[in-house]
Scaffold this motif. Structure first.
Motif, PDB file in Angstrom:
ATOM      1  N   ILE A 128     -49.170  75.506 -13.589  1.00  0.00           N
ATOM      2  CA  ILE A 128     -49.410  74.165 -13.069  1.00  0.00           C
ATOM      3  C   ILE A 128     -48.428  73.217 -13.726  1.00  0.00           C
ATOM      4  N   SER A 129     -47.622  72.550 -12.914  1.00  0.00           N
ATOM      5  CA  SER A 129     -46.691  71.545 -13.432  1.00  0.00           C
ATOM      6  C   SER A 129     -46.855  70.287 -12.587  1.00  0.00           C
ATOM      7  N   GLY A 130     -47.545  69.297 -13.160  1.00  0.00           N
ATOM      8  CA  GLY A 130     -47.816  68.065 -12.428  1.00  0.00           C
ATOM      9  C   GLY A 130     -48.804  68.331 -11.306  1.00  0.00           C
ATOM     10  N   GLN A 131     -48.374  68.096 -10.069  1.00  0.00           N
ATOM     11  CA  GLN A 131     -49.234  68.305  -8.908  1.00  0.00           C
ATOM     12  C   GLN A 131     -48.955  69.639  -8.211  1.00  0.00           C
ATOM     13  N   LYS A 132     -48.019  70.421  -8.748  1.00  0.00           N
ATOM     14  CA  LYS A 132     -47.647  71.692  -8.109  1.00  0.00           C
ATOM     15  C   LYS A 132     -48.335  72.860  -8.799  1.00  0.00           C
ATOM     16  N   VAL A 133     -48.982  73.694  -7.996  1.00  0.00           N
ATOM     17  CA  VAL A 133     -49.650  74.901  -8.492  1.00  0.00           C
ATOM     18  C   VAL A 133     -48.888  76.088  -7.938  1.00  0.00           C
ATOM     19  N   THR A 152     -51.742  66.168  -3.534  1.00  0.00           N
ATOM     20  CA  THR A 152     -51.422  64.743  -3.495  1.00  0.00           C
ATOM     21  C   THR A 152     -51.744  64.120  -4.853  1.00  0.00           C
ATOM     22  N   ASP A 153     -51.349  62.864  -5.036  1.00  0.00           N
ATOM     23  CA  ASP A 153     -51.597  62.166  -6.297  1.00  0.00           C
ATOM     24  C   ASP A 153     -53.042  61.712  -6.443  1.00  0.00           C
ATOM     25  N   ASP A 154     -53.883  61.998  -5.469  1.00  0.00           N
ATOM     26  CA  ASP A 154     -55.282  61.574  -5.508  1.00  0.00           C
ATOM     27  C   ASP A 154     -56.156  62.496  -6.340  1.00  0.00           C
ATOM     28  N   VAL A 155     -55.641  63.650  -6.776  1.00  0.00           N
ATOM     29  CA  VAL A 155     -56.433  64.597  -7.555  1.00  0.00           C
ATOM     30  C   VAL A 155     -55.691  65.011  -8.819  1.00  0.00           C
ATOM     31  N   THR A 156     -56.450  65.489  -9.806  1.00  0.00           N
ATOM     32  CA  THR A 156     -55.904  66.013 -11.056  1.00  0.00           C
ATOM     33  C   THR A 156     -56.250  67.493 -11.125  1.00  0.00           C
ATOM     34  N   ILE A 157     -55.256  68.328 -11.385  1.00  0.00           N
ATOM     35  CA  ILE A 157     -55.458  69.773 -11.434  1.00  0.00           C
ATOM     36  C   ILE A 157     -55.241  70.248 -12.870  1.00  0.00           C
ATOM     37  N   LEU A 210     -55.858  73.728 -15.752  1.00  0.00           N
ATOM     38  CA  LEU A 210     -56.128  75.153 -15.942  1.00  0.00           C
ATOM     39  C   LEU A 210     -56.777  75.313 -17.310  1.00  0.00           C
ATOM     40  N   ALA A 211     -58.024  75.787 -17.342  1.00  0.00           N
ATOM     41  CA  ALA A 211     -58.733  75.987 -18.606  1.00  0.00           C
ATOM     42  C   ALA A 211     -59.740  77.122 -18.462  1.00  0.00           C
ATOM     43  N   ASP A 212     -59.855  77.942 -19.488  1.00  0.00           N
ATOM     44  CA  ASP A 212     -60.827  79.041 -19.536  1.00  0.00           C
ATOM     45  C   ASP A 212     -60.680  80.003 -18.358  1.00  0.00           C
ATOM     46  N   GLY A 213     -59.466  80.300 -17.954  1.00  0.00           N
ATOM     47  CA  GLY A 213     -59.235  81.253 -16.868  1.00  0.00           C
ATOM     48  C   GLY A 213     -59.681  80.765 -15.511  1.00  0.00           C
ATOM     49  N   ALA A 214     -59.740  79.444 -15.334  1.00  0.00           N
ATOM     50  CA  ALA A 214     -60.132  78.878 -14.045  1.00  0.00           C
ATOM     51  C   ALA A 214     -59.376  77.575 -13.806  1.00  0.00           C
ATOM     52  N   VAL A 215     -59.093  77.302 -12.542  1.00  0.00           N
ATOM     53  CA  VAL A 215     -58.414  76.064 -12.151  1.00  0.00           C
ATOM     54  C   VAL A 215     -59.481  75.087 -11.671  1.00  0.00           C
ATOM     55  N   THR A 216     -59.459  73.878 -12.224  1.00  0.00           N
ATOM     56  CA  THR A 216     -60.415  72.860 -11.794  1.00  0.00           C
ATOM     57  C   THR A 216     -59.667  71.687 -11.173  1.00  0.00           C
ATOM     58  N   VAL A 217     -60.297  71.092 -10.182  1.00  0.00           N
ATOM     59  CA  VAL A 217     -59.723  69.949  -9.468  1.00  0.00           C
ATOM     60  C   VAL A 217     -60.681  68.777  -9.625  1.00  0.00           C
ATOM     61  N   GLN A 218     -60.156  67.622  -9.998  1.00  0.00           N
ATOM     62  CA  GLN A 218     -60.960  66.408 -10.153  1.00  0.00           C
ATOM     63  C   GLN A 218     -60.305  65.268  -9.380  1.00  0.00           C
TER      64      GLN A 218
END
Length: 177
Positions: free
Chosen positions: A19-24, A38-43, A45-53
């Motif tokens: 994960i680099s910025g908004q690119k996965v 998009t810039d509306d979400v934050t991505i 990577l923690a504990d072997g899972a990807v979370t989106v907020q």
């Protein structure tokens, strides 16, 4: 609150996620896929899972939250198991055969239809009346299947044409005397 967006996307074994910025970017046994959110979400990577907020409470941020999570889950599925669409051909004399990179379809026209298979998608014909489209990108797999189906969509009177496996075609009654 998005029910889909809340769930973290687990990273399967044998898959590396960057994960680099908004690119996965996801790399797995079947290949590499990437998604730019998009810039509306934050991505994260923690504990072997990807979370989106979501960033904020705007309607657009909430819309992008669930959609971004689904797109990332599709990346994980694509590089591990891939996606598949199955088509069936119904009609007397209708058949399909694959020859190299070209799908040859006999669909009742005066000529044979030659469909060139795009890069990144594999098309196989287990039987003359079955077509299987496989690949790692769900959008591309669905688009290729739709393009093949477009040559002769199922018609409601006799049911002839190319249809998705398991698709229900509403049948109509013909003219009465």
């Amino acid at each position: 609150m998005s029910r889909i967006g809340k769930k973290p996307v687990p990273v399967p074994a044998g898959v590396t996620t960057n994960i680099s910025g908004q690119k996965v970017e996801v790399k797995g046994p079947k290949g590499t896929l990437s998604f730019t959110a998009t810039d509306d979400v934050t991505i994260t990577l923690a504990d072997g899972a990807v979370t989106v907020q979501p960033r904020g409470t705007s309607k657009r941020a909430r819309q992008q939250w669930g959609m971004s999570r689904s797109m990332i889950e599709n990346l994980m599925t694509g590089v591990t198991t891939g996606f598949k669409k199955e088509l069936e051909i119904q009609g007397v004399g209708y058949r399909a055969a694959i020859q190299g990179n070209i799908l040859k379809l006999s669909l009742g026209y005066s000529h044979e239809v030659n469909f060139e298979v795009p890069q990144g998608v594999t098309v196989t014909t287990p039987k003359q009346t079955e077509i299987v489209v496989e690949g790692i990108d769900p959008q591309q797999v669905g688009q290729v299947a739709a393009n093949i189906r477009e040559w002769r969509g199922p018609e409601p009177y006799k049911g002839k044409g190319i249809r998705y496996k398991g698709e229900f075609i509403f049948r109509k009654e013909g003219k009465k005397k």
